[in-house]
Motif scaffolding. Sequence first.
Motif, PDB file in Angstrom:
ATOM      1  N   GLU A   1       0.827  -1.199   0.000  1.00 33.62           N
ATOM      2  CA  GLU A   1       0.000   0.000   0.000  1.00 33.62           C
ATOM      3  C   GLU A   1       0.866   1.256   0.000  1.00 33.62           C
ATOM      4  O   GLU A   1       1.838   1.335   0.751  1.00 33.62           O
ATOM      5  CB  GLU A   1      -0.909   0.020   1.240  1.00 33.62           C
ATOM      6  CG  GLU A   1      -1.873  -1.134   1.328  1.00 33.62           C
ATOM      7  CD  GLU A   1      -2.923  -1.121   0.236  1.00 33.62           C
ATOM      8  OE1 GLU A   1      -3.409  -0.016  -0.117  1.00 33.62           O
ATOM      9  OE2 GLU A   1      -3.262  -2.205  -0.270  1.00 33.62           O
ATOM     10  N   LEU A   2       0.491   2.245  -0.804  1.00 35.24           N
ATOM     11  CA  LEU A   2       1.182   3.527  -0.813  1.00 35.24           C
ATOM     12  C   LEU A   2       0.868   4.245   0.489  1.00 35.24           C
ATOM     13  O   LEU A   2      -0.299   4.482   0.812  1.00 35.24           O
ATOM     14  CB  LEU A   2       0.736   4.370  -2.012  1.00 35.24           C
ATOM     15  CG  LEU A   2       1.364   5.756  -2.129  1.00 35.24           C
ATOM     16  CD1 LEU A   2       2.877   5.657  -2.346  1.00 35.24           C
ATOM     17  CD2 LEU A   2       0.717   6.538  -3.254  1.00 35.24           C
ATOM     18  N   VAL A   3       1.918   4.577   1.268  1.00 37.20           N
ATOM     19  CA  VAL A   3       1.705   5.226   2.564  1.00 37.20           C
ATOM     20  C   VAL A   3       2.318   6.619   2.643  1.00 37.20           C
ATOM     21  O   VAL A   3       1.970   7.387   3.537  1.00 37.20           O
ATOM     22  CB  VAL A   3       2.235   4.358   3.731  1.00 37.20           C
ATOM     23  CG1 VAL A   3       1.450   3.060   3.835  1.00 37.20           C
ATOM     24  CG2 VAL A   3       3.715   4.075   3.598  1.00 37.20           C
ATOM     25  N   ASP A   4       3.226   6.965   1.741  1.00 35.96           N
ATOM     26  CA  ASP A   4       3.869   8.271   1.807  1.00 35.96           C
ATOM     27  C   ASP A   4       4.527   8.566   0.474  1.00 35.96           C
ATOM     28  O   ASP A   4       4.811   7.652  -0.302  1.00 35.96           O
ATOM     29  CB  ASP A   4       4.926   8.284   2.920  1.00 35.96           C
ATOM     30  CG  ASP A   4       5.209   9.669   3.478  1.00 35.96           C
ATOM     31  OD1 ASP A   4       4.706  10.674   2.937  1.00 35.96           O
ATOM     32  OD2 ASP A   4       5.963   9.751   4.467  1.00 35.96           O
ATOM     33  N   GLU A   5       4.759   9.841   0.204  1.00 32.82           N
ATOM     34  CA  GLU A   5       5.481  10.215  -1.006  1.00 32.82           C
ATOM     35  C   GLU A   5       6.201  11.529  -0.789  1.00 32.82           C
ATOM     36  O   GLU A   5       5.837  12.318   0.081  1.00 32.82           O
ATOM     37  CB  GLU A   5       4.563  10.279  -2.217  1.00 32.82           C
ATOM     38  CG  GLU A   5       3.422  11.259  -2.113  1.00 32.82           C
ATOM     39  CD  GLU A   5       2.479  11.148  -3.295  1.00 32.82           C
ATOM     40  OE1 GLU A   5       2.611  11.965  -4.226  1.00 32.82           O
ATOM     41  OE2 GLU A   5       1.614  10.256  -3.271  1.00 32.82           O
ATOM     42  N   TYR A   6       7.240  11.712  -1.563  1.00 29.58           N
ATOM     43  CA  TYR A   6       8.019  12.942  -1.521  1.00 29.58           C
ATOM     44  C   TYR A   6       8.433  13.284  -2.947  1.00 29.58           C
ATOM     45  O   TYR A   6       8.933  12.428  -3.670  1.00 29.58           O
ATOM     46  CB  TYR A   6       9.263  12.786  -0.633  1.00 29.58           C
ATOM     47  CG  TYR A   6      10.248  13.912  -0.824  1.00 29.58           C
ATOM     48  CD1 TYR A   6       9.910  15.214  -0.477  1.00 29.58           C
ATOM     49  CD2 TYR A   6      11.486  13.699  -1.409  1.00 29.58           C
ATOM     50  CE1 TYR A   6      10.785  16.270  -0.692  1.00 29.58           C
ATOM     51  CE2 TYR A   6      12.373  14.740  -1.619  1.00 29.58           C
ATOM     52  CZ  TYR A   6      12.013  16.020  -1.263  1.00 29.58           C
ATOM     53  OH  TYR A   6      12.876  17.059  -1.494  1.00 29.58           O
ATOM     54  N   LYS A   7       8.216  14.528  -3.334  1.00 28.69           N
ATOM     55  CA  LYS A   7       8.618  14.987  -4.659  1.00 28.69           C
ATOM     56  C   LYS A   7       9.660  16.079  -4.479  1.00 28.69           C
ATOM     57  O   LYS A   7       9.384  17.097  -3.850  1.00 28.69           O
ATOM     58  CB  LYS A   7       7.415  15.499  -5.426  1.00 28.69           C
ATOM     59  CG  LYS A   7       6.439  14.381  -5.749  1.00 28.69           C
ATOM     60  CD  LYS A   7       5.175  14.902  -6.392  1.00 28.69           C
ATOM     61  CE  LYS A   7       4.269  13.780  -6.796  1.00 28.69           C
ATOM     62  NZ  LYS A   7       3.459  13.244  -5.740  1.00 28.69           N
TER      63      LYS A   7
END
Length: 129
Positions: free
Chosen positions: A108-114
Amino acid sequence: MPITEITSLQELLQTLNASTPSKVIVQASAAWCKPCDAIAPHVDRLSNEYGQKSEGGGEEQENGEKKEEGGRKGEVKFVRFDIDKAADLAQELGVRAVPAFFFFSDGELVDEYKGGRVNLLQEMIGRNV
């Protein structure tokens, strides 16, 4: 642990389903992206720090037990893809800028950073490991 290169959404799904450890960081990048080039050595270092199990190494504590360096080894698998070679994957993840990092736990996608700031990438990893 070397970063695994993937080229499609199907490969990502296979990686997430078969991954041990269950935590996966996916990096979206592009060959023409200067910030991607700049952060690449740091991502390589982080993949070695967080993705490699200790093999009898580490410091010995006063009580004679081994202490792993960093204390988090073997917990995260790192994968990378080029948005121009895996457009289906870029679209599925909603990539609008590179570099972009997506943290998956148990599929499951739980976090992201761009972005290309190493300290913010490390913060994301720290929140999720």
